[in-house]
Design an enzyme around this catalytic site. Structure first.
Site, PDB file in Angstrom:
ATOM      1  N   SER A   1      -3.526  -4.219  -6.312  1.00 18.63           N
ATOM      2  CA  SER A   1      -3.742  -4.569  -4.912  1.00 18.63           C
ATOM      3  C   SER A   1      -3.331  -3.415  -4.001  1.00 18.63           C
ATOM      4  CB  SER A   1      -3.003  -5.859  -4.582  1.00 18.63           C
ATOM      5  OG  SER A   1      -3.380  -6.346  -3.317  1.00 18.63           O
TER       6      SER A   1
ATOM      7  N   ASP B   1      -8.117  -4.114   1.598  1.00 14.88           N
ATOM      8  CA  ASP B   1      -7.148  -3.480   0.703  1.00 14.88           C
ATOM      9  C   ASP B   1      -7.877  -2.909  -0.516  1.00 14.88           C
ATOM     10  OD1 ASP B   1      -7.652  -5.789  -0.751  1.00 14.88           O
ATOM     11  OD2 ASP B   1      -5.557  -6.248  -1.139  1.00 14.88           O
TER      12      ASP B   1
ATOM     13  N   ASP C   1      -8.405  -3.500  -3.656  1.00 14.36           N
ATOM     14  CA  ASP C   1      -9.269  -4.293  -4.540  1.00 14.36           C
ATOM     15  C   ASP C   1     -10.146  -5.270  -3.763  1.00 14.36           C
ATOM     16  OD1 ASP C   1      -6.928  -5.806  -3.978  1.00 14.36           O
ATOM     17  OD2 ASP C   1      -7.298  -7.099  -5.695  1.00 14.36           O
TER      18      ASP C   1
ATOM     19  N   ASP D   1      -9.714  -7.891  -1.884  1.00 18.28           N
ATOM     20  CA  ASP D   1      -9.549  -9.340  -1.770  1.00 18.28           C
ATOM     21  C   ASP D   1      -8.929  -9.730  -0.427  1.00 18.28           C
ATOM     22  OD1 ASP D   1      -6.998  -8.400  -2.375  1.00 18.28           O
ATOM     23  OD2 ASP D   1      -6.558  -9.950  -3.864  1.00 18.28           O
TER      24      ASP D   1
END
Length: 552
Positions: free
Chosen positions: A143, A295, A297, A299
């Site tokens: 993340s 961010d 990734d 999500d």
């Protein structure tokens, strides 16, 4: 004797450093950091594993990844015949290598693996599991953690992260593997045939679901600046916006190239205003209205707004949640039995907005897998119109079962574009929400309390609230105290207790007529968080005083 064994263990690891993939990272670490790798152990928890690169069982390296993969292979084969899995990975250091290692180990155990040839987002992984009907999914990401971290998240067949029970079972299989340096994994050409190319049709289907959800973006003169913070949302987000005939956006070029070192950002976390610094510069040059960051990734998502005078308004996760819920309520006015889902530490504002519009709401523990669990249990007649966590994670439609910034980017642009046609902004809309249901405000205090003394302090605070429930806090009368560890609610006004229908978690929530505060220690770090969500005059002053009272 223990010290001798630790020394021998360290020497064995150092002998294998050249094969570990992480020798460079290990050599850059301090003596303390190096020692931590040998004195600790990575554990597979409800969110998978996350850690630093380095040598030892407490670090991510080729050998600990092989151990994880071998345990997961045994876990999957114990669950079903002929299991299948899809693996996605982000732009971080060694994400590609870890994906290949895991794929090889799983293939060696006759598990069919779908592996893409480039990085993907977390929501795409969740969608792919459902679309390909696989037994499980793996996302390799950490993340928004710093550059020397990575992690592995495991998903079940519904596209949600593994449940608590499934995580515990998988963890046992991983631990039974034993010493990662003793693993011998022969790779045969016959078994590598189990590794299949990831079908492009899955990405196309994901895009179509979002296109159908959005419909169209009305024409206005809205101008947008977008940054992926060096992550995975480029190229998919720009491609998605263009497919919706929205071209009025500029990318922060320096930050929209994959970079595992996150070279041009102070923070790759959209919660942090510093993540927007370059976006603000570009917005001022291009006179943009809306700034969006995702961010690494993709999500989670953050937004900011620039007015005609160049003033920047940053929205927190609860405010973004309120805006999106408000828009979804408008969009779904023809639906009956509407439902919104949020975490127990998210705002009173969204609950008040739901009540005002006759939308039911459910609260779940923190962690989007609990939201996914609620979605899975919905009756056929219930319509989930929105779900979110205050930590900048949002979901509009449940064809994905995790936070999905990719589907939210065009949704927030469509909302802002509609408002622009009427000469309004998201800030104006938020103010209208406040006028309608009251000015519920939120803040978060995070305390790091290191060492044994810190641990005792955290335990003492939680114990005090459990054994000596306060009658009032800063002039706010306590109505009830919810203890998610005992699954009990103590109603002070009635002097009665009732049960909470929830999994157990070390969280205490104190309820007032004006809102709530919540205390939540971290399960993995020496941290405790205080959430404050209240509708009261002088909110900032009251919140600061509550924080000082609890942590003085």
């Amino acid at each position: 004797m223990k010290g001798c064994l630790a020394t021998m263990d360290k020497e064995l690891w150092i002998e294998r450093a050249n094969d570990s993939l992480v020798k460079h990272f290990y050599e850059q670490q301090s003596d303390i950091e190096q020692r931590e790798g040998f004195e600790s152990k990575l554990t597979f928890g409800t969110a998978g594993i996350r850690g630093k690169f380095g040598l030892g069982e407490g670090r991510l390296n080729k050998f600990t990844i092989e151990k994880l993969a071998l345990g997961l292979a045994r876990y999957l084969n114990a669950q079903t015949n002929s299991p299948t899995i899809v693996i996605h990975y982000d732009i971080r250091h060694l994400s590609t290598e870890f994906a290949q290692i895991i794929a090889n180990v799983l293939a060696n155990h006759q598990i069919t693996v779908y592996l893409p040839d480039t990085y993907k987002t977390t929501p795409e992984l969740s969608f792919a599991v459902r679309n390909l009907n696989t037994t499980a999914g793996i996302m390799i990401t950490a993340s928004h953690n710093p550059k020397d971290y990575n992690g592995i998240k495991v998903y079940g067949s519904d596209g949600a992260q593994l449940s608590t029970d499934a995580s515990e079972l998988a963890s046992r299989y991983i631990e039974e593997v034993g010493d990662p340096l003793q693993i011998d994994i022969p790779i045969s050409k016959q078994n590598t045939s189990y590794i299949k190319p990831f079908p492009k049709s899955v990405t196309d289907d994901y895009m179509k679901h979002i296109q159908n959800m959005i419909g169209y973006i009305p024409k206005s003169d809205l101008q947008v600046v977008f940054t992926s913070l060096h992550g995975t949302s480029v190229p998919i987000v720009p491609e998605l916006l263009k497919s919706l005939n929205f071209n009025q956006f500029n990318l922060v070029d320096a930050q929209c190239k994959p970079d595992p070192n996150f070279s041009s950002v102070q923070s790759a976390n959209p919660e942090d205003h510093r993540a927007f610094d370059q976006a603000v510069e570009l917005a001022n040059k291009s006179h943009a209205d809306l700034l969006i960051s995702t961010d690494p990734d993709a999500d989670r998502l953050g937004i900011a707004e620039r007015d005609a005078h160049g003033h920047i308004t940053y929205f927190n996760g609860n405010q973004i949640g309120a805006l999106l819920l408000n828009y979804r309520i408008q969009q779904t006015s023809q639906l009956r039995h509407r439902l919104m889902i949020q975490s127990i530490v998210s705002s009173e504002l969204t609950k008040s907005l739901a009540r005002y519009n006759n939308v039911k709401y459910k609260e779940v523990l923190t962690g989007f897998k609990f939201i996914a669990q609620e979605i899975r249990q919905l009756d056929d007649h219930q319509n989930m119109i929105f779900a979110f966590e205050e930590s900048y994670g949002f979901l509009s439609e449940p064809f994905v079962r995790d936070k999905d910034a990719v589907q939210i980017v065009p949704l927030i642009i469509k909302y802002a574009s509609e408002l622009k046609l009427y000469g309004k902004t998201l800030k104006d809309e938020l103010e209208q929400i406040y006028q309608t249901v009251g000015r519920h405000e939120d803040t978060l205090f995070s305390h790091t309390l290191e060492g044994l003394e810190g641990k005792k302090k955290i335990e003492s605070i939680m114990t005090h609230f459990r054994s000596n429930p306060p009658q009032e806090i800063q002039g706010l009368k306590v109505k009830a105290i919810e203890d998610y560890l005992t699954s009990e609610v103590y109603h002070l006004d009635k002097d009665t207790t009732s049960q909470i229908n929830s999994s157990k978690s070390n969280v205490i929530r104190v309820l007032f007529d004006e809102g709530f505060i919540a205390l939540r220690p971290s399960g993995t770090e020496p941290k405790i968080k205080l959430y404050v969500s209240l509708k009261c005059p002088d909110f900032d002053d009251v919140a600061q005083k509550i924080n000082a009272m609890i942590f003085s």
